[in-house]
Design a protein around this motif. Structure first.
Motif, short mmCIF file in Angstrom:
data_model
loop_
_atom_site.label_atom_id
_atom_site.label_comp_id
_atom_site.label_asym_id
_atom_site.label_seq_id
_atom_site.Cartn_x
_atom_site.Cartn_y
_atom_site.Cartn_z
N SER A 1 0.82 -1.22 0.00
CA SER A 1 0.00 0.00 0.00
C SER A 1 0.85 1.26 0.00
CB SER A 1 -0.93 0.01 1.22
OG SER A 1 -0.18 -0.08 2.42
N ASP B 1 4.48 4.33 3.43
CA ASP B 1 4.20 2.89 3.38
C ASP B 1 3.61 2.44 4.71
OD1 ASP B 1 4.05 0.21 2.94
OD2 ASP B 1 6.19 -0.09 2.54
N ARG C 1 -6.71 1.37 -1.84
CA ARG C 1 -6.34 1.78 -0.50
C ARG C 1 -5.67 3.16 -0.56
NH1 ARG C 1 -4.86 -3.86 -0.34
NH2 ARG C 1 -6.35 -5.02 0.90
N ASP C 2 -4.37 3.21 -0.26
CA ASP C 2 -3.71 4.51 -0.12
C ASP C 2 -2.94 4.93 -1.38
OD1 ASP C 2 -4.55 4.69 2.53
OD2 ASP C 2 -2.84 3.54 3.23
#
Length: 271
Positions: free
Chosen positions: A76, A107, A219-220
């Motif tokens: 991610s 991270d 996600r990110d």
């Protein structure tokens, strides 16, 4: 996990901004990544010009003369250009500083890595056994046909095997197979030349379309410029189980294949 389009989007974004710039050092806030960040990384890059930003599979290669910083975004992670004095967040572990700007690795899970390597990238153990690049000249229907002879593994798992083909993760394997009208559980060795040619073309087309869309926001993940990708708006099957196929109206199905969710249309995709 960021796949090839997300990494390529990041590569192009930071390359446009930082290529030719001289690094002034490196700030390591947390060295405990998948592989430890080298303690001498700052001294390695300081005073060196960033000559190129390249991608090999899902790895980013920052070329500083005869040395290379190899970066992987993990599950991610993201790599973006920020003001050097921007306050770091709790998951901002490494900055490579270029004067007033910094290349910052965020991270949350710390499955990524930042390592130093001298020599050609292919000699590093992380890269030495990687397969063919799906956007490269070597990947075509004839290569796919020859590589799959005798293979009983499902074609989706074949495409996701980085020792065979790099960077085609779960999302883009599913989408490419839909575009090629091939069922993901079809044994790879059963594909004839026409279907191999069609699949090689759709893999390339799917990846190119995803790169043009800035990848998929998972996600990110955001690109090197901090913007999210939007290819997920174009998905035909991935994550759409129980919904109607955009082409024929049949219900999209889902199953676990190789411990990964696999999606397909039972009417459009035949074995």
């Amino acid at each position: 996990m960021p796949e090839l389009p997300e990494v390529e989007t990041t590569c192009r974004g930071i390359g446009r901004v930082l290529t030719g710039r001289i690094a002034s050092g490196c700030i390591v806030r947390n060295a405990a990544m998948r592989l430890p960040v080298p303690p001498d990384l700052s001294g390695r890059v300081a005073g060196r010009r960033l000559e190129a930003v390249e991608r090999r599979a899902k790895y980013l290669l920052l070329r500083f003369g005869d040395g290379i910083v190899i970066v992987h975004l993990g599950m991610s992670g993201s790599l973006r250009v920020v003001p050097a004095d921007a306050p770091p967040g709790p998951h901002d572990h490494v900055d490579i500083v270029f004067g007033a700007e910094a290349l910052r690795l965020r991270d949350p899970r710390r499955f990524g890595l930042v390592v130093w390597h001298e020599g050609e990238p292919a000699t590093h153990p992380l890269l030495a056994s990687l397969g063919v690049e799906p956007l490269g000249a070597d990947f075509d229907g004839e290569w796919l046909f020859a590589a799959t002879r005798g293979a009983s593994t499902p074609i989706k798992l074949f495409l996701m095997n980085a020792h065979r083909v790099v960077g085609v993760g779960n999302i883009y394997a599913s989408e490419s197979l839909f575009r090629a009208r091939i069922h993901p559980l079809t044994p790879a060795g059963q594909l004839g030349r026409p279907r191999c040619a069609r699949l090689a073309t759709t893999v390339r087309e799917t990846l190119v379309a995803a790169i043009a869309a800035g990848g998929s926001t998972l996600r990110d993940f955001v690109g090197g410029d901090g913007r999210a990708g939007y290819f997920q708006q174009q998905y035909f099957v991935y994550g759409r189980d129980g919904e109607s196929c955009r082409v024929c109206g049949a219900t999209i199905r889902r199953a676990l294949v190789g411990q990964r969710s696999t999606f397909w249309c039972p009417r459009c995709q035949r074995r």
